[in-house]
Motif scaffolding. Structure first.
Motif, PDB file in Angstrom:
ATOM      1  N   LEU A 264       0.841  -1.198   0.000  1.00  0.00           N
ATOM      2  CA  LEU A 264       0.000   0.000   0.000  1.00  0.00           C
ATOM      3  C   LEU A 264       0.875   1.248   0.000  1.00  0.00           C
ATOM      4  O   LEU A 264       1.812   1.366   0.796  1.00  0.00           O
ATOM      5  N   LEU A 265       0.563   2.173  -0.892  1.00  0.00           N
ATOM      6  CA  LEU A 265       1.244   3.456  -0.987  1.00  0.00           C
ATOM      7  C   LEU A 265       0.197   4.563  -0.907  1.00  0.00           C
ATOM      8  O   LEU A 265      -0.973   4.332  -1.188  1.00  0.00           O
ATOM      9  N   ALA A 266       0.621   5.766  -0.541  1.00  0.00           N
ATOM     10  CA  ALA A 266      -0.302   6.901  -0.451  1.00  0.00           C
ATOM     11  C   ALA A 266       0.033   7.933  -1.509  1.00  0.00           C
ATOM     12  O   ALA A 266       1.167   8.017  -1.982  1.00  0.00           O
ATOM     13  N   SER A 267      -0.960   8.722  -1.895  1.00  0.00           N
ATOM     14  CA  SER A 267      -0.730   9.845  -2.802  1.00  0.00           C
ATOM     15  C   SER A 267      -0.815  11.137  -2.009  1.00  0.00           C
ATOM     16  O   SER A 267      -1.424  11.193  -0.947  1.00  0.00           O
ATOM     17  N   ALA A 268      -0.178  12.189  -2.530  1.00  0.00           N
ATOM     18  CA  ALA A 268      -0.132  13.460  -1.801  1.00  0.00           C
ATOM     19  C   ALA A 268       0.107  14.585  -2.791  1.00  0.00           C
ATOM     20  O   ALA A 268       0.268  14.373  -3.990  1.00  0.00           O
ATOM     21  N   ILE A 287       5.229   6.737  -0.379  1.00  0.00           N
ATOM     22  CA  ILE A 287       4.341   7.677  -1.069  1.00  0.00           C
ATOM     23  C   ILE A 287       4.460   7.390  -2.556  1.00  0.00           C
ATOM     24  O   ILE A 287       5.510   7.611  -3.163  1.00  0.00           O
ATOM     25  N   GLY A 288       3.366   6.916  -3.143  1.00  0.00           N
ATOM     26  CA  GLY A 288       3.405   6.446  -4.524  1.00  0.00           C
ATOM     27  C   GLY A 288       3.221   7.515  -5.570  1.00  0.00           C
ATOM     28  O   GLY A 288       3.527   7.292  -6.741  1.00  0.00           O
ATOM     29  N   ALA A 316       8.703  11.709   5.073  1.00  0.00           N
ATOM     30  CA  ALA A 316       8.530  10.284   4.765  1.00  0.00           C
ATOM     31  C   ALA A 316       9.582   9.410   5.434  1.00  0.00           C
ATOM     32  O   ALA A 316       9.521   8.186   5.333  1.00  0.00           O
ATOM     33  N   GLY A 317      10.557  10.028   6.113  1.00  0.00           N
ATOM     34  CA  GLY A 317      11.627   9.248   6.721  1.00  0.00           C
ATOM     35  C   GLY A 317      12.464   8.577   5.665  1.00  0.00           C
ATOM     36  O   GLY A 317      12.885   9.210   4.693  1.00  0.00           O
ATOM     37  N   ASP A 318      12.691   7.274   5.821  1.00  0.00           N
ATOM     38  CA  ASP A 318      13.493   6.550   4.838  1.00  0.00           C
ATOM     39  C   ASP A 318      12.633   5.835   3.795  1.00  0.00           C
ATOM     40  O   ASP A 318      13.155   5.095   2.951  1.00  0.00           O
ATOM     41  N   LYS A 319      11.326   6.079   3.825  1.00  0.00           N
ATOM     42  CA  LYS A 319      10.441   5.402   2.876  1.00  0.00           C
ATOM     43  C   LYS A 319      10.446   6.126   1.531  1.00  0.00           C
ATOM     44  O   LYS A 319      10.644   7.335   1.462  1.00  0.00           O
ATOM     45  N   PRO A 320      10.225   5.379   0.436  1.00  0.00           N
ATOM     46  CA  PRO A 320      10.308   5.992  -0.903  1.00  0.00           C
ATOM     47  C   PRO A 320       9.200   7.012  -1.153  1.00  0.00           C
ATOM     48  O   PRO A 320       8.060   6.834  -0.708  1.00  0.00           O
ATOM     49  N   VAL A 321       9.551   8.070  -1.869  1.00  0.00           N
ATOM     50  CA  VAL A 321       8.609   9.111  -2.263  1.00  0.00           C
ATOM     51  C   VAL A 321       8.717   9.284  -3.777  1.00  0.00           C
ATOM     52  O   VAL A 321       9.783   9.619  -4.293  1.00  0.00           O
ATOM     53  N   THR A 322       7.626   9.032  -4.484  1.00  0.00           N
ATOM     54  CA  THR A 322       7.609   9.165  -5.942  1.00  0.00           C
ATOM     55  C   THR A 322       6.966  10.493  -6.308  1.00  0.00           C
ATOM     56  O   THR A 322       5.779  10.702  -6.062  1.00  0.00           O
ATOM     57  N   VAL A 323       7.755  11.381  -6.891  1.00  0.00           N
ATOM     58  CA  VAL A 323       7.276  12.707  -7.273  1.00  0.00           C
ATOM     59  C   VAL A 323       6.967  12.722  -8.766  1.00  0.00           C
ATOM     60  O   VAL A 323       7.818  12.359  -9.587  1.00  0.00           O
ATOM     61  N   ARG A 324       5.769  13.143  -9.109  1.00  0.00           N
ATOM     62  CA  ARG A 324       5.394  13.287 -10.510  1.00  0.00           C
ATOM     63  C   ARG A 324       5.726  14.705 -10.965  1.00  0.00           C
ATOM     64  O   ARG A 324       5.309  15.679 -10.331  1.00  0.00           O
TER      65      ARG A 324
END
Length: 528
Positions: A264-268, A287-288, A316-324
């Motif tokens: 599960l990933l979140a959008s923002a 964060i997807g 997000a700490g060390d979790k991946p963040v995908t920026v569009r």
């Protein structure tokens, strides 16, 4: 006692008086002067309107700040200004000219075959009403709540919800708003229950009455009996007690009934880094999708963008963040702001964003996804831009992350069909926007009902299957985004197709997880 059924767009249960938004009548006692004076009055009103919006923006955050920013951008739009100026020059009054421009520009958005953009027409109406009220000498703040209340309107303008004291808005109910309207989005961000699509004239009917707003079951009960009030209070106590306990689903492993793991990933939005913190606390794996249109509209420079992206990564700490990267032509009503469209097609804007992202990438687990790629050639163009950006950063001697993973957003059928070619061109991951892909594949708008628009439409599933096969053969990860509440029932079909990573906004994380956990891949899907 009377009950009304509506579309629940933000969950919750509240009890309180109903107060209707009253915008009153406009256009009374207007006197039209000569065109030079009317133009001067209009220009003065624009200055005052922008000043009011900027003052509101100073105290706003997240979605509220974005809405105000878009409204300011419209007032500065050359085509908008010219439309009004031409009508004034033809002899119209300034207020009438603004009202005419409102109809034209809002009408253009309503005719776009995209539900999200159609909903943005309310921004045009909202900001034009502000200017007209200034010209007519009317107050801009139409409501001052003296006690916690349920707000009702036939259609909410964003400014209807700005400036109220915290806790004064218990919930909102609307005759015609939808799940993608600003009212619904703001209600979810504010954590208040909301019902839409109650039907024409309901807002007038319920004003002044006491009501139970049950956005869990989509019901508004007017003048409830003591029995109904007692039952509602009992449920409120249960909800409050449940809210004091950790969400049982948040700590449960992401596995289907047959034990198949999923992610599960979140959008923002980059303007709401606090939503990233909330998502991480909810237990997502990362964060997807982070949207970045606001940095283009606000014309934020490289240093400012770096700070915004760094804050998102730190939250997000060390979790991946995908920026569009900016995708203005595809959503948010960008088709009607010509100046912003020019900015996006200007390569310097693209290069500034890429440069800022790579510099911010040193601060966290950043990934970048590129939208609206039609084929391998379009992908190569973006990779060339990225290469030139790296070379410029090296020449400047500033620290940046060389190996930021770059992926492709699959939102149009062309990209889905050519996914393998795009991966071969260097895409290190793929993000499928199921909402956009369904619309573009089926050739229907989101507001059209019926099986043709279902997210589990066979043609869409076939395209997604092809993307998954191309990615699997090349060892590239894929996740699904663009998941709205309406699409939740279709998610089991995507699990069966092979999708194992899903991304949605915070409000839908828990129901999405519950939907996926209930799937048993050992059994055949139920026929519909």
């Amino acid at each position: 006692m009377r009950s009304f059924q509506g579309l629940p767009v933000s969950p919750g249960l509240v009890i309180g008086p109903v107060v209707r938004i009253d915008r009153g009548a406009v256009g009374l006692h207007r006197i039209v002067s000569d065109p030079f004076r009317e133009r001067a009055l209009y220009e003065a009103a624009i200055v005052l309107a922008k000043d009011e919006l900027r003052r509101l923006q100073q105290h706003a955050c997240g979605q509220d700040a974005d809405i105000l920013m878009f409204q300011i951008a419209l007032l500065e739009d050359e085509s908008f200004t010219n439309e009004i100026g031409d009508y004034i020059a033809a002899g119209a009054g300034s207020a009438a000219a603004v009202e005419r421009a409102e109809q034209i520009f809002a009408g253009r958005l309503k005719n776009v075959d995209d539900a999200y953009i159609q909903e943005r027409s309310v921004d045009v109406c909202d900001v034009c009403r502000r200017v007209v009220d200034i010209l007519d000498g009317r107050p801009r703040r139409r409501l001052h709540l003296t006690e916690p209340s349920i707000l009702a309107a036939d259609l909410f303008y964003p400014s209807d919800l700005f400036g109220q004291e915290p806790g004064k808005i218990l919930g909102i109910v609307s005759d015609s708003d939808s799940e993608t309207s600003h009212a619904a989005i703001m209600a979810r961000s504010m954590g208040i229950p909301a019902l839409c699509h109650l039907g024409e004239g309901v807002a007038d009917t319920i004003a002044g009455h006491r009501a139970i707003l049950d956005a869990e079951n989509g019901r508004l009960t007017l003048d409830p009996t003591p029995v109904h009030l007692e039952e509602a209070r009992r449920r409120l106590d249960q909800l409050r007690r449940a809210g004091q306990q950790p969400d049982a689903l948040a700590s449960a492993p992401c596995r289907t009934r047959d034990g198949t793991a999923f992610t599960l990933l979140a959008s923002a939005n980059c303007s709401t880094p606090q939503s990233i913190t909330a998502a991480i606390q909810a237990g997502v794996s990362g964060i997807g999708l982070v949207r970045t249109e606001s940095v283009v509209v606000e014309q934020i420079d490289e240093a400012g963008q770096i700070e915004i992206y760094r804050r998102c990564l730190q939250n997000a700490g060390d979790k991946p963040v995908t920026v569009r990267t900016c995708d203005w032509g595809a959503d948010d009503g960008g088709r009607w702001i010509y100046g912003v469209q020019e900015q996006v097609t200007d390569e310097s804007v693209v290069m500034t964003q890429l440069s800022a992202l790579m510099q911010a990438g040193t601060q966290g687990n950043l990934r970048v996804v590129l939208p609206m790629i039609a084929d391998g050639e379009a992908w190569k163009t973006r990779m060339d831009q990225l290469g030139r950006c790296r070379a410029a950063l090296r020449e400047r001697g500033v620290p940046f992350r060389e190996d930021v993973p770059v992926g492709c957003l699959i939102e149009i059928p062309a990209a889905a069909l050519l996914a393998g070619e795009i991966i071969d061109g260097g895409a290190r991951f793929l993000v499928i926007d199921v909402d956009d892909l369904t619309q573009y594949t089926c050739g229907v708008s989101r507001k059209e009902a019926g099986p043709a628009y279902r997210a589990d439409n066979p043609a869409v599933l076939r395209l997604v299957h092809g993307v998954l096969e191309a990615a699997k053969a090349r060892g590239v990860p894929v996740h699904l985004c663009g998941i709205t509440k309406a699409e939740l029932p279709a998610l089991s079909a995507y699990l069966r197709t092979g999708v194992r990573s899903f991304c949605t906004e915070n409000a839908y994380l828990s129901p999405l997880k519950a939907t996926l956990m209930d799937v048993d891949l050992r059994t055949a899907p139920e026929s519909t």
